[in-house]
Enzyme design. Sequence first.
Site, PDB file in Angstrom:
ATOM      1  N   GLU A 115       0.845  -1.202   0.000  1.00  0.00           N
ATOM      2  CA  GLU A 115       0.000   0.000   0.000  1.00  0.00           C
ATOM      3  C   GLU A 115       0.873   1.241   0.000  1.00  0.00           C
ATOM      4  OE1 GLU A 115      -4.266  -1.008   1.757  1.00  0.00           O
ATOM      5  OE2 GLU A 115      -2.797  -0.557   3.293  1.00  0.00           O
ATOM      6  N   HIS A 230      -9.359  10.810   2.738  1.00  0.00           N
ATOM      7  CA  HIS A 230      -9.289   9.868   1.620  1.00  0.00           C
ATOM      8  C   HIS A 230      -9.801  10.608   0.396  1.00  0.00           C
ATOM      9  CE1 HIS A 230      -9.898   6.361  -0.840  1.00  0.00           C
ATOM     10  NE2 HIS A 230      -9.240   5.649   0.045  1.00  0.00           N
ATOM     11  N   ARG A 276      -2.101   9.874  -1.613  1.00  0.00           N
ATOM     12  CA  ARG A 276      -3.434  10.264  -1.161  1.00  0.00           C
ATOM     13  C   ARG A 276      -3.598  11.741  -0.839  1.00  0.00           C
ATOM     14  NH1 ARG A 276      -5.602   6.069   3.413  1.00  0.00           N
ATOM     15  NH2 ARG A 276      -5.860   4.379   1.954  1.00  0.00           N
ATOM     16  N   HIS A 337     -10.966  10.801   7.027  1.00  0.00           N
ATOM     17  CA  HIS A 337     -10.793   9.349   7.106  1.00  0.00           C
ATOM     18  C   HIS A 337     -10.151   8.878   8.407  1.00  0.00           C
ATOM     19  CE1 HIS A 337     -10.481   5.412   5.361  1.00  0.00           C
ATOM     20  NE2 HIS A 337      -9.162   5.400   5.376  1.00  0.00           N
ATOM     21  N   ARG A 372      -0.413   9.414   8.874  1.00  0.00           N
ATOM     22  CA  ARG A 372      -0.451   7.955   9.095  1.00  0.00           C
ATOM     23  C   ARG A 372      -0.140   7.219   7.795  1.00  0.00           C
ATOM     24  NH1 ARG A 372      -5.236   3.849   8.638  1.00  0.00           N
ATOM     25  NH2 ARG A 372      -5.794   5.276   6.983  1.00  0.00           N
TER      26      ARG A 372
END
Length: 512
Positions: A115, A230, A276, A337, A372
Amino acid sequence: MKDNHYYDVLIIGSGAAGLTAALNLAPHCKVAILSKGPINEGSTMHAQGGIAAVVSDEDSIESHIEDTLISGDGLCNLDAVKFVVSNAQDAINWLVAQGVNFSTVDGKLFHLTREGGHSRRRVLHAADATGLEIGNSLIKQIQKQPAAIFTDYTAINLIKQHDRCTGIYAFNNQTGKTEVFQAKAVILATGGASKVYLYTSNPDCASGDGIAMAWRAGCKVANMEFNQFHPTCLYHPHAKSFLITEAVRGEGGKLLLPNGERFMPKFDQRAELAPRDIVARAIDFEMKRLGIDCVYLDISHKPAAFIIEHFPTVYKRCLEFGFDVTKGPIPVVPAAHYTCGGVVVDKRGRTSLPGLYAIGETSCTGLHGANRIASNSLLECIVYGKAASDDIKQTIATIEPPEPAQPWDESQVTDSDEEIVVTHNWGEVRRLMWDYVGIVRTNKRLERARHRIELLKSEVQEYYSNFRISKNLLELRNLVVIADIIIQSASARKENRGLHYNLDHLAEKRKS
Ligand SMILES: Cc1cc2nc3c(=O)[nH]c(=O)nc-3n(C[C@H](O)[C@H](O)[C@H](O)COP(=O)(O)OP(=O)(O)OC[C@H]3O[C@@H](n4cnc5c(N)ncnc54)[C@H](O)[C@@H]3O)c2cc1C
């Protein structure tokens, strides 16, 4: 007293963090778990991607640490990062022992995905519903334990006696009565606060209750300016938490303005495949520039069979809302998110208030820093759920039972005849946070937000003091506190770092 409950340990929240602590404690002491809705409501059940851990010979602890630090943009606590990453393998073993079935290759080795931000394949998953698998397994296990489970209770405030947390007041959503729960130790595991924004991928319970309760009790709270967004949530009034996975962009999906123009190449060489936060920022920029409610995501240039095979859930869910992804663009907005900040804790999950612990998304352990990295949050829930409960197991015998607390006093309040104040202010807080304190900030917008939140704070406080409480009012009261903390934190940060991005600080030099 009739409505007083006594336990050794009180755990507020039944997500991955709360249930990990509960399972570790229940065989040793008297435990109660409270949840605001049904036991399975919480972000945990929605987690799709997976949980990060070094389980392959081709990976290393050092690499996982380094990736986490890079993402955290200089604000991670190295000690906390090392602690979580080096306990990841044990966390996975524990989850497997609780019955969690991770996807495997040929039924043997774990299947690992990669990811954003991770330099290796290190994300264990259960197809695309990892949180559901973890949540359901932990719920099944806790139901076999002698733990008391109170669903449909909204924790209101912490009880403090002699500078120690000794319990909570909790509103019984069914009876409308407030009850007293007391314990030698209290764990806040109430999840994040993304509901403070108009658009969020989180379930309704994510109103930051634990963070607000701890703040009111005088605990340290940090890093609240770092809220992760997100980039693509389906834009539809009834599809409030439906994420459109990043893989749609990975497979060639393009982001478009209402006139069909593609805009991502203007912002980043990697276009739709940029990280993102960059994609979320670009969408936000275009929405604000043009005053539009959403942008569009289009993958319809791919064969319909390919789309349906690769994205069955997206295809099915979008159809339910009247959008056929195989035939044309679908409306999307970025959505709040993940709350990177929270109640400051040490490596045992202890807050600055004796007797009070915080774990999971409610806490600020230092793992995430300013941003994060994907799939580290479920891991943090398990590692700190165990750490906090281990600390309690070691100390509980030395702690005196609390003195009985005063019952909740309702003698001064009446039934509200102006419920509209609550519904209106709910909407107002979330819209003002979205418009003024969202993905891209400016000093002027933050200042505007500060004025408005002051007014909302006093209106909500007056309402809270005069009228009988409801779950809606309690959440609103917490949202206003959370909004205030985010605005203050964002205004105090005079630089751009991690998820905090202020157009007025583009030229500012960063200290490190
Ligand atoms: C759509 C989505 C996808 C995600 N994907 C991933 C992923 O792939 N990997 C990853 O690592 N992370 C992911 N995350 C983040 C991760 O799921 C969460 O950070 C994590 O599950 C939080 O767990 P928790 O136990 O802290 O809180 P939650 O699971 O949110 O549980 C909170 C609990 O607190 C209770 N509660 C709240 N307030 C009160 C109150 N006042 N009184 C009583 N009870 C209360 C709730 O009822 C609930 O039981 C995702 C999140 C979302 C929303």
